[in-house]
Design a protein around this motif. Structure first.
Motif, PDB file in Angstrom:
ATOM      1  N   ILE A 122       9.475  37.807 132.986  1.00 39.30           N
ATOM      2  CA  ILE A 122       8.140  37.228 133.095  1.00 39.30           C
ATOM      3  C   ILE A 122       7.346  37.987 134.159  1.00 39.30           C
ATOM      4  CG2 ILE A 122       6.829  35.174 133.789  1.00 39.30           C
ATOM      5  CD1 ILE A 122       8.948  33.462 132.541  1.00 39.30           C
ATOM      6  N   GLU A 123       6.141  38.389 133.808  1.00 42.94           N
ATOM      7  CA  GLU A 123       5.292  39.124 134.729  1.00 42.94           C
ATOM      8  C   GLU A 123       4.814  38.216 135.861  1.00 42.94           C
ATOM      9  OE1 GLU A 123       4.465  42.401 134.788  1.00 42.94           O
ATOM     10  OE2 GLU A 123       5.876  42.690 133.129  1.00 42.94           O
ATOM     11  N   THR A 167      10.056  27.644 129.701  1.00 41.53           N
ATOM     12  CA  THR A 167      10.143  28.850 130.530  1.00 41.53           C
ATOM     13  C   THR A 167       9.229  29.942 129.990  1.00 41.53           C
ATOM     14  OG1 THR A 167      12.451  28.301 130.997  1.00 41.53           O
ATOM     15  CG2 THR A 167      11.725  30.521 131.558  1.00 41.53           C
ATOM     16  N   GLU A 168       9.226  30.102 128.658  1.00 41.20           N
ATOM     17  CA  GLU A 168       8.438  31.173 128.046  1.00 41.20           C
ATOM     18  C   GLU A 168       6.934  31.019 128.276  1.00 41.20           C
ATOM     19  OE1 GLU A 168      12.154  30.642 125.474  1.00 41.20           O
ATOM     20  OE2 GLU A 168      10.846  29.422 126.716  1.00 41.20           O
ATOM     21  N   LYS A 209      15.977  27.575 141.012  1.00 41.69           N
ATOM     22  CA  LYS A 209      16.614  28.404 139.989  1.00 41.69           C
ATOM     23  C   LYS A 209      15.776  28.458 138.720  1.00 41.69           C
ATOM     24  CE  LYS A 209      20.852  28.463 137.156  1.00 41.69           C
ATOM     25  NZ  LYS A 209      22.144  27.774 136.910  1.00 41.69           N
ATOM     26  N   TYR A 210      15.053  27.366 138.407  1.00 41.06           N
ATOM     27  CA  TYR A 210      14.293  27.283 137.165  1.00 41.06           C
ATOM     28  C   TYR A 210      12.805  27.526 137.394  1.00 41.06           C
ATOM     29  CZ  TYR A 210      18.562  25.413 135.136  1.00 41.06           C
ATOM     30  OH  TYR A 210      19.858  25.258 134.715  1.00 41.06           O
ATOM     31  N   GLU A 228      13.093  38.193 136.439  1.00 38.57           N
ATOM     32  CA  GLU A 228      13.983  37.855 135.340  1.00 38.57           C
ATOM     33  C   GLU A 228      14.539  36.469 135.593  1.00 38.57           C
ATOM     34  OE1 GLU A 228      15.624  42.136 133.712  1.00 38.57           O
ATOM     35  OE2 GLU A 228      16.850  41.028 135.183  1.00 38.57           O
ATOM     36  N   MET A 229      14.517  35.624 134.564  1.00 35.47           N
ATOM     37  CA  MET A 229      15.044  34.274 134.728  1.00 35.47           C
ATOM     38  C   MET A 229      15.669  33.791 133.426  1.00 35.47           C
ATOM     39  SD  MET A 229      11.441  32.236 135.192  1.00 35.47           S
ATOM     40  CE  MET A 229      10.768  33.484 136.282  1.00 35.47           C
ATOM     41  N   THR A 230      16.453  32.750 133.540  1.00 39.83           N
ATOM     42  CA  THR A 230      17.202  32.231 132.407  1.00 39.83           C
ATOM     43  C   THR A 230      16.543  30.965 131.878  1.00 39.83           C
ATOM     44  OG1 THR A 230      19.226  33.086 133.406  1.00 39.83           O
ATOM     45  CG2 THR A 230      19.491  31.499 131.632  1.00 39.83           C
ATOM     46  N   THR A 231      16.432  30.843 130.545  1.00 44.00           N
ATOM     47  CA  THR A 231      15.890  29.625 129.950  1.00 44.00           C
ATOM     48  C   THR A 231      16.880  28.490 130.151  1.00 44.00           C
ATOM     49  OG1 THR A 231      16.826  30.214 127.790  1.00 44.00           O
ATOM     50  CG2 THR A 231      14.565  30.914 128.238  1.00 44.00           C
TER      51      THR A 231
END
Length: 349
Positions: free
Chosen positions: A74-75, A192-193, A105-106, A59-62
């Motif tokens: 994201i898998e 990110t996506e 972080k990104y 799990e991550m933040t845009t």
């Protein structure tokens, strides 16, 4: 090849700061980073433990450049597939030496580690900074940077074979400086996506070329649609205005979110900024601000102290592209990966 390599793999040629490490070694190093490391090392430790846990996703933040940051899932296998595509596109080989200088972080920072685990890179990682190659005379095959880092590393990039630059658009001054180097320099396109970049273009080229296993199209807004079955189960519909060139290339024109409707005339900020990029030598952008008569009027926002601008600066602009008002902001706010927060800056004027 893609289907035979999974996120559980650590290539036997992988090195971290000069040491061969397997999965168990990496987890031990991660615990050490979390317990005793500096802030950037703790972020690396957290990522390594997340990567090798029982879950099949992260799990991550845009980044939040154009709106509120959001949490997405994201898998891990999709990240592996992205790493393999990058390796194929840029010709990376096991044992190639890489530098990691981005915030973990990104997504871009995470993917540098994934590429290293999967492709067998010999990776050095340093604290993210504006001068990542300072006092470092090592030679590298592959480095990823944001534009500010590249600008501050022009003299050291002669020791790098290939550098990719993303996170924010490059200005004309930086492109000219990079074009003088023997280093192969690419601007990347992604988010990110899309699990970092899905396309890249070498300095001097106009069109982005997509990575392996990526298909592109446009919707009725002329915005890019990305079909990447190895990365995303469904098509990714972007807000990026593009012009397609064949099946595998596109020109980036601007973001739909940024379009200005001034008295019924639709203006693309990125197009105007490109015309001004070689004439204004500090950071700037154009945007629409509320206007009673026009709905929105075109404004030029310049970073730094107020300056006298000659009329010739605007001579390449069409009638409607000339700013109605100019504002100066002492310091632009930006995301950690260098993207200017346009909306936040305008709200502060």
């Amino acid at each position: 090849m893609i289907n035979t390599i999974t996120y559980n793999n650590v290539h036997n040629l992988f090195k971290l700061n000069g040491f061969h490490l397997n999965r168990n070694d990496l987890c031990r190093v991660a615990y050490s980073f979390i317990k005793e490391g500096e802030e950037f090392e703790k972020a690396v430790g957290d990522f390594i433990l997340d990567w090798f846990d029982a879950k099949s996703y992260l799990e991550m933040t845009t980044s939040g450049t154009t709106g509120t940051p959001k949490l997405i899932r994201i898998e891990k296998q999709a990240m592996v597939n992205s790493a393999i595509a990058t390796g194929d596109f840029f010709g990376l080989k096991p044992g190639d030496k890489a530098l990691h200088c981005l915030p973990t972080k990104y997504i871009a920072g995470k993917m540098m580690f994934v590429r290293s685990f999967i492709l067998g890179l010999d990776i050095d990682f340093v604290a993210p900074s504006a001068h990542p190659l300072q006092d470092n005379d090592s030679k590298y095959d592959f480095v990823a940077m944001v534009p500010l880092q590249a600008q501050n590393s022009l003299s050291e990039l002669e020791n790098v074979k290939t550098v990719i630059i993303g996170g924010a658009r490059m200005n004309d001054v930086l492109e000219k400086g990079l074009s003088k180097l023997k280093t192969k320099v690419y601007e990347t396109y992604g988010m990110t996506e899309t699990i970092t970049h899905i396309a890249a273009k070498q300095i001097g080229e106009e069109a982005f070329s997509v990575l392996p296993n990526i298909k592109i199209a446009i919707d009725d807004r002329n915005c890019l649609i990305i079909d990447a079955p190895e990365i995303s189960k469904g098509s990714i519909v972007t807000n990026d205005l593009v012009a397609l060139i064949g099946e595998s290339q596109f020109l980036f024109l601007g973001r739909m979110d940024n379009i200005i409707n001034s008295g019924g005339i639709k203006l693309i900020p990125e197009k105007i900024e490109a015309k001004l990029s070689h004439k204004i030598h500090t950071r700037f952008f154009v945007t629409g601000i509320q206007d009673t008569d026009l709905g929105e009027k075109l404004a030029l926002i310049i970073e730094g102290e107020e300056q006298v601008l000659e009329d010739t600066i605007f001579e390449d602009l069409d009638k409607y592209e000339k700013p109605k008002e100019i504002f100066y902001v002492a310091k632009f706010t930006e995301t950690e990966n260098g993207k200017i927060k346009r909306k936040e800056i305008v709200e502060g004027i």
